[in-house]
Design a protein around this motif. Structure first.
Motif, PDB file in Angstrom:
ATOM      1  N   MET A  58       0.837  -1.205   0.000  1.00 15.17           N
ATOM      2  CA  MET A  58       0.000   0.000   0.000  1.00 15.17           C
ATOM      3  C   MET A  58       0.870   1.252   0.000  1.00 15.17           C
ATOM      4  O   MET A  58       0.586   2.217  -0.691  1.00 15.17           O
ATOM      5  N   ILE A  59       1.915   1.251   0.773  1.00 18.26           N
ATOM      6  CA  ILE A  59       2.762   2.433   0.903  1.00 18.26           C
ATOM      7  C   ILE A  59       3.536   2.704  -0.389  1.00 18.26           C
ATOM      8  O   ILE A  59       3.841   3.852  -0.709  1.00 18.26           O
ATOM      9  N   LYS A  60       3.833   1.687  -1.157  1.00 19.32           N
ATOM     10  CA  LYS A  60       4.641   1.834  -2.366  1.00 19.32           C
ATOM     11  C   LYS A  60       3.868   2.331  -3.579  1.00 19.32           C
ATOM     12  O   LYS A  60       4.388   2.370  -4.674  1.00 19.32           O
ATOM     13  N   LYS A  61       2.657   2.749  -3.408  1.00 14.42           N
ATOM     14  CA  LYS A  61       1.826   3.162  -4.546  1.00 14.42           C
ATOM     15  C   LYS A  61       2.245   4.532  -5.045  1.00 14.42           C
ATOM     16  O   LYS A  61       1.691   5.535  -4.657  1.00 14.42           O
ATOM     17  N   GLU A  62       3.220   4.550  -5.902  1.00  9.07           N
ATOM     18  CA  GLU A  62       3.700   5.820  -6.425  1.00  9.07           C
ATOM     19  C   GLU A  62       2.763   6.399  -7.477  1.00  9.07           C
ATOM     20  O   GLU A  62       2.820   7.589  -7.769  1.00  9.07           O
ATOM     21  N   ASP A  63       1.930   5.571  -8.050  1.00  8.53           N
ATOM     22  CA  ASP A  63       1.020   6.064  -9.084  1.00  8.53           C
ATOM     23  C   ASP A  63      -0.256   6.656  -8.495  1.00  8.53           C
ATOM     24  O   ASP A  63      -1.087   7.182  -9.226  1.00  8.53           O
ATOM     25  N   ASN A  64      -0.410   6.619  -7.194  1.00  6.54           N
ATOM     26  CA  ASN A  64      -1.582   7.177  -6.545  1.00  6.54           C
ATOM     27  C   ASN A  64      -1.410   8.693  -6.441  1.00  6.54           C
ATOM     28  O   ASN A  64      -0.677   9.202  -5.603  1.00  6.54           O
ATOM     29  N   LYS A  65      -2.104   9.434  -7.294  1.00  5.78           N
ATOM     30  CA  LYS A  65      -1.917  10.881  -7.369  1.00  5.78           C
ATOM     31  C   LYS A  65      -2.375  11.596  -6.106  1.00  5.78           C
ATOM     32  O   LYS A  65      -1.768  12.567  -5.689  1.00  5.78           O
ATOM     33  N   SER A  66      -3.441  11.141  -5.501  1.00  9.69           N
ATOM     34  CA  SER A  66      -3.912  11.763  -4.261  1.00  9.69           C
ATOM     35  C   SER A  66      -2.890  11.584  -3.153  1.00  9.69           C
ATOM     36  O   SER A  66      -2.590  12.519  -2.416  1.00  9.69           O
ATOM     37  N   TYR A  67      -2.356  10.364  -3.051  1.00 10.15           N
ATOM     38  CA  TYR A  67      -1.334  10.100  -2.044  1.00 10.15           C
ATOM     39  C   TYR A  67      -0.122  11.006  -2.265  1.00 10.15           C
ATOM     40  O   TYR A  67       0.375  11.643  -1.337  1.00 10.15           O
ATOM     41  N   THR A  68       0.333  11.090  -3.502  1.00  7.24           N
ATOM     42  CA  THR A  68       1.494  11.910  -3.834  1.00  7.24           C
ATOM     43  C   THR A  68       1.228  13.375  -3.511  1.00  7.24           C
ATOM     44  O   THR A  68       2.074  14.051  -2.911  1.00  7.24           O
ATOM     45  N   TYR A  69       0.058  13.870  -3.884  1.00  5.71           N
ATOM     46  CA  TYR A  69      -0.292  15.271  -3.641  1.00  5.71           C
ATOM     47  C   TYR A  69      -0.303  15.586  -2.145  1.00  5.71           C
ATOM     48  O   TYR A  69       0.333  16.530  -1.693  1.00  5.71           O
ATOM     49  N   TYR A  70      -1.047  14.795  -1.373  1.00  5.16           N
ATOM     50  CA  TYR A  70      -1.183  15.088   0.054  1.00  5.16           C
ATOM     51  C   TYR A  70       0.120  14.877   0.817  1.00  5.16           C
ATOM     52  O   TYR A  70       0.444  15.643   1.724  1.00  5.16           O
ATOM     53  N   SER A  71       0.881  13.861   0.459  1.00  9.00           N
ATOM     54  CA  SER A  71       2.135  13.640   1.183  1.00  9.00           C
ATOM     55  C   SER A  71       3.144  14.743   0.871  1.00  9.00           C
ATOM     56  O   SER A  71       3.865  15.199   1.760  1.00  9.00           O
ATOM     57  N   LYS A  72       3.185  15.228  -0.378  1.00 10.91           N
ATOM     58  CA  LYS A  72       4.091  16.326  -0.712  1.00 10.91           C
ATOM     59  C   LYS A  72       3.640  17.615  -0.032  1.00 10.91           C
ATOM     60  O   LYS A  72       4.458  18.360   0.524  1.00 10.91           O
ATOM     61  N   LEU A  73       2.344  17.889  -0.054  1.00 11.24           N
ATOM     62  CA  LEU A  73       1.821  19.083   0.603  1.00 11.24           C
ATOM     63  C   LEU A  73       2.100  19.045   2.103  1.00 11.24           C
ATOM     64  O   LEU A  73       2.527  20.049   2.690  1.00 11.24           O
ATOM     65  N   TYR A  74       1.910  17.907   2.725  1.00 11.82           N
ATOM     66  CA  TYR A  74       2.189  17.745   4.151  1.00 11.82           C
ATOM     67  C   TYR A  74       3.659  18.024   4.442  1.00 11.82           C
ATOM     68  O   TYR A  74       4.003  18.743   5.390  1.00 11.82           O
ATOM     69  N   SER A  75       4.509  17.484   3.607  1.00  6.51           N
ATOM     70  CA  SER A  75       5.953  17.691   3.762  1.00  6.51           C
ATOM     71  C   SER A  75       6.328  19.161   3.552  1.00  6.51           C
ATOM     72  O   SER A  75       7.137  19.723   4.305  1.00  6.51           O
ATOM     73  N   ASP A  76       5.758  19.795   2.541  1.00  8.47           N
ATOM     74  CA  ASP A  76       6.040  21.211   2.268  1.00  8.47           C
ATOM     75  C   ASP A  76       5.607  22.098   3.429  1.00  8.47           C
ATOM     76  O   ASP A  76       6.334  23.013   3.829  1.00  8.47           O
ATOM     77  N   ILE A  77       4.442  21.839   3.983  1.00  9.36           N
ATOM     78  CA  ILE A  77       3.958  22.638   5.103  1.00  9.36           C
ATOM     79  C   ILE A  77       4.828  22.398   6.334  1.00  9.36           C
ATOM     80  O   ILE A  77       5.150  23.338   7.069  1.00  9.36           O
ATOM     81  N   SER A  78       5.255  21.174   6.548  1.00  8.87           N
ATOM     82  CA  SER A  78       6.144  20.875   7.678  1.00  8.87           C
ATOM     83  C   SER A  78       7.445  21.658   7.571  1.00  8.87           C
ATOM     84  O   SER A  78       7.910  22.249   8.549  1.00  8.87           O
ATOM     85  N   ARG A  79       8.029  21.673   6.375  1.00  6.45           N
ATOM     86  CA  ARG A  79       9.282  22.420   6.176  1.00  6.45           C
ATOM     87  C   ARG A  79       9.059  23.924   6.302  1.00  6.45           C
ATOM     88  O   ARG A  79       9.876  24.634   6.895  1.00  6.45           O
ATOM     89  N   ALA A  80       7.944  24.418   5.776  1.00  8.21           N
ATOM     90  CA  ALA A  80       7.631  25.845   5.886  1.00  8.21           C
ATOM     91  C   ALA A  80       7.484  26.224   7.359  1.00  8.21           C
ATOM     92  O   ALA A  80       8.014  27.252   7.804  1.00  8.21           O
ATOM     93  N   TYR A  81       6.780  25.412   8.112  1.00  8.59           N
ATOM     94  CA  TYR A  81       6.593  25.669   9.536  1.00  8.59           C
ATOM     95  C   TYR A  81       7.946  25.719  10.260  1.00  8.59           C
ATOM     96  O   TYR A  81       8.184  26.594  11.083  1.00  8.59           O
ATOM     97  N   ASP A  82       8.822  24.785   9.931  1.00 10.65           N
ATOM     98  CA  ASP A  82      10.147  24.746  10.559  1.00 10.65           C
ATOM     99  C   ASP A  82      10.957  26.010  10.269  1.00 10.65           C
ATOM    100  O   ASP A  82      11.829  26.381  11.055  1.00 10.65           O
ATOM    101  N   ASN A  83      10.691  26.663   9.144  1.00 11.59           N
ATOM    102  CA  ASN A  83      11.428  27.869   8.760  1.00 11.59           C
ATOM    103  C   ASN A  83      10.850  29.160   9.346  1.00 11.59           C
ATOM    104  O   ASN A  83      11.410  30.230   9.141  1.00 11.59           O
ATOM    105  N   LEU A  84       9.736  29.074  10.053  1.00  3.94           N
ATOM    106  CA  LEU A  84       9.117  30.271  10.627  1.00  3.94           C
ATOM    107  C   LEU A  84       9.819  30.694  11.917  1.00  3.94           C
ATOM    108  O   LEU A  84      10.433  29.875  12.597  1.00  3.94           O
ATOM    109  N   THR A  85       9.672  31.971  12.241  1.00  2.00           N
ATOM    110  CA  THR A  85      10.180  32.475  13.513  1.00  2.00           C
ATOM    111  C   THR A  85       9.289  31.930  14.634  1.00  2.00           C
ATOM    112  O   THR A  85       8.174  31.458  14.388  1.00  2.00           O
ATOM    113  N   ASP A  86       9.755  32.032  15.867  1.00  6.11           N
ATOM    114  CA  ASP A  86       8.971  31.556  17.006  1.00  6.11           C
ATOM    115  C   ASP A  86       7.635  32.283  17.112  1.00  6.11           C
ATOM    116  O   ASP A  86       6.614  31.682  17.437  1.00  6.11           O
ATOM    117  N   GLU A  87       7.636  33.574  16.829  1.00  2.00           N
ATOM    118  CA  GLU A  87       6.401  34.363  16.888  1.00  2.00           C
ATOM    119  C   GLU A  87       5.384  33.843  15.864  1.00  2.00           C
ATOM    120  O   GLU A  87       4.204  33.676  16.173  1.00  2.00           O
TER     121      GLU A  87
END
Length: 139
Positions: A58-87
């Motif tokens: 199930m995890i190896k489904k690279e052709d699943n576009k929804s999975y790819t979209y949401y996992s990339k978006l989740y990762s992007d938001i996580s990295r963006a959050y890490d780059n924010l100031t404490d405030e």
């Protein structure tokens, strides 16, 4: 540097606000691909039908576009959050993801004791960070 349009800012804010729901959406997209009508009552039989290999498949489904979209978006938001100031992290934690996530930006300004213009600049900075992670704006 080009500025983000109101529409793009609204889209980015919606993505940021929905961040906490993405793990569930990722799981749902993986399960939806493997679901069969006979799985409807599988919880009654127990979980013996789900082996480690089945979960890995199930995890190896690279052709699943929804999975790819949401996992990339989740990762992007996580990295963006890490780059924010404490405030800015505090604003995200409290007002986008936390107990006060129902408040609009004018109410947030009142809560953090700043002007409306100032809170919208903070909002822009948060969303600009995500836009850079997503490749919408150049670094």
């Amino acid at each position: 540097m080009p500025e983000l349009t109101k529409t793009k800012l609204a889209d980015l804010e919606e993505d940021f606000r929905n961040y906490k729901s993405f793990p569930k959406k990722i799981i749902e997209t993986l399960i939806a691909d493997d679901w069969k009508p006979e799985d409807l009552n599988s919880w009654i039989r127990g979980s013996t039908g789900h082996t480690e290999k089945a979960l890995n498949d199930m995890i190896k489904k690279e052709d699943n576009k929804s999975y790819t979209y949401y996992s990339k978006l989740y990762s992007d938001i996580s990295r963006a959050y890490d780059n924010l100031t404490d405030e800015l992290k505090h604003i995200v934690d409290e007002y986008l993801w936390g107990p006060s996530n129902y408040l609009g930006w004018i109410e947030i300004a009142q809560q953090i004791h700043c002007s409306t213009g100032s809170v919208y600049r903070k909002r822009y900075k948060i969303l600009e960070t995500l836009a850079k992670e997503r490749g919408i704006l150049a670094e």
